[in-house]
Design an enzyme around this catalytic site. Structure first.
Site, PDB file in Angstrom:
ATOM      1  CG  ASN A 171       7.874  -0.069   7.864  1.00  0.00           C
ATOM      2  OD1 ASN A 171       8.694  -0.614   8.405  1.00  0.00           O
ATOM      3  ND2 ASN A 171       7.409  -0.410   6.631  1.00  0.00           N
ATOM      4  N   GLY A 214       7.038   6.635   0.726  1.00  0.00           N
ATOM      5  CA  GLY A 214       8.321   7.387   0.819  1.00  0.00           C
ATOM      6  C   GLY A 214       8.633   8.267  -0.384  1.00  0.00           C
ATOM      7  CB  SER A 267       3.916  10.418   1.923  1.00  0.00           C
ATOM      8  OG  SER A 267       4.981   9.837   1.205  1.00  0.00           O
TER       9      SER A 267
END
Ligand code: PEP
Length: 261
Positions: free
Chosen positions: A9, A178, A217
């Site tokens: 993504n 993130g 992550s």
């Protein structure tokens, strides 16, 4: 047998030039992998780059698929700024992320709208990737399972078992997206197992065949441990998908894992 896959993504990163270079770098890195390390790979660039990415991917050896990060719930009409599923399909897209937590949190997308988007993607003949996941506060108050099952159930109610059978589910704990903080393999497996159990209540084959990806992550350094979990069938990768070598190492981890039954 469930398919394994890794989806990148790219969010709202890059530029036409930078993303062209990233695709070339990724194609080269994936080509260098041994046959045993090859898995299904899909990238999701920003929507205005989709047509260019499709053209570039068509001219490359290898099998990198093209996905979109968002879609309109509507088929057509007065929806300024939106992109219909049929338009994404025309651009060469085969898979669409739906209900990503950034869409839910920053753009106010609720379960009903997300479910309509799942239906729109299916109607256009593409694969929806239904993203589910809890916030840190919800995890801390023990609501993880009820939140992700509520999100899954909303889509089930809208498109039925037949629609979910043509979908992919991605468990993405919001606190791990993130942030550099990853769910432990055990934490992720626990939620994946709960999601698969719910699918099994609907239909045993559905549970056996629906890929459930983990996102939050994922990096080359933690991918092996996550993908080794029995109910994790690959990854939805944000930040680490912007580095061709790192991402191809994650793809190799997915291929090597014994995740799929
Ligand atoms: C994501 O955006 O879906 C994601 C999982 O991001 P990151 O890998 O950067 O946490």
């Amino acid at each position: 047998m469930r398919r394994k896959l890794v989806i990148g993504n790219w969010k709202m990163h890059g530029s036409l030039e930078a993303n062209h270079a990233l695709i070339s770098g990724l194609a080269k890195a994936l080509e260098r992998l041994s046959e045993a390390d090859k898995t299904q790979v899909v990238i999701c660039p920003v929507s205005v780059h989709l047509a260019a990415a499709a053209q570039q991917l068509n001219g490359l050896p290898g099998q990198i698929g093209l996905g979109a990060q968002n879609v309109s719930h509507a088929a057509s009409g007065a929806y300024t700024g939106e992109v219909a599923a049929s338009m994404l399909a025309e651009a060469g897209v085969t898979l669409v992320l739906v209900g990503h937590s950034e869409r839910r949190e920053l753009f106010g997308e609720g379960d009903a709208l997300v479910a309509d988007k799942v239906a729109a993607v299916l109607d256009a003949g593409m694969t929806p990737v239904l993203c589910v996941g809890e916030s840190l506060a919800q995890r801390q108050t023990g609501e993880t399972e009820s939140v992700v099952l509520r999100q899954l159930n909303a889509a089930v109610q809208r498109v039925g078992v037949e629609g979910i059978a043509r979908s992919i589910v991605a468990y993405e704990p919001i606190w791990a997206i993130g942030t550099g903080e990853t769910a432990t393999p055990e934490q992720a497996q626990e939620v994946h197992e709960a999601l698969r159990k719910r699918l099994a209540e609907l239909d045993e084959d559905l549970a056996a065949n629906t890929p459930i990806l983990y996102g939050g992550s994922v990096k080359a350094s933690n991918a092996d441990a996550l993908f080794a979990q029995p109910d994790i069938d690959g990854g939805l990768v944000g930040g680490a998908s912007l580095d061709a070598e790192e991402f191809s190492a994650i793809c190799a981890s997915s291929a090597r894992s014994g995740a799929s039954a």
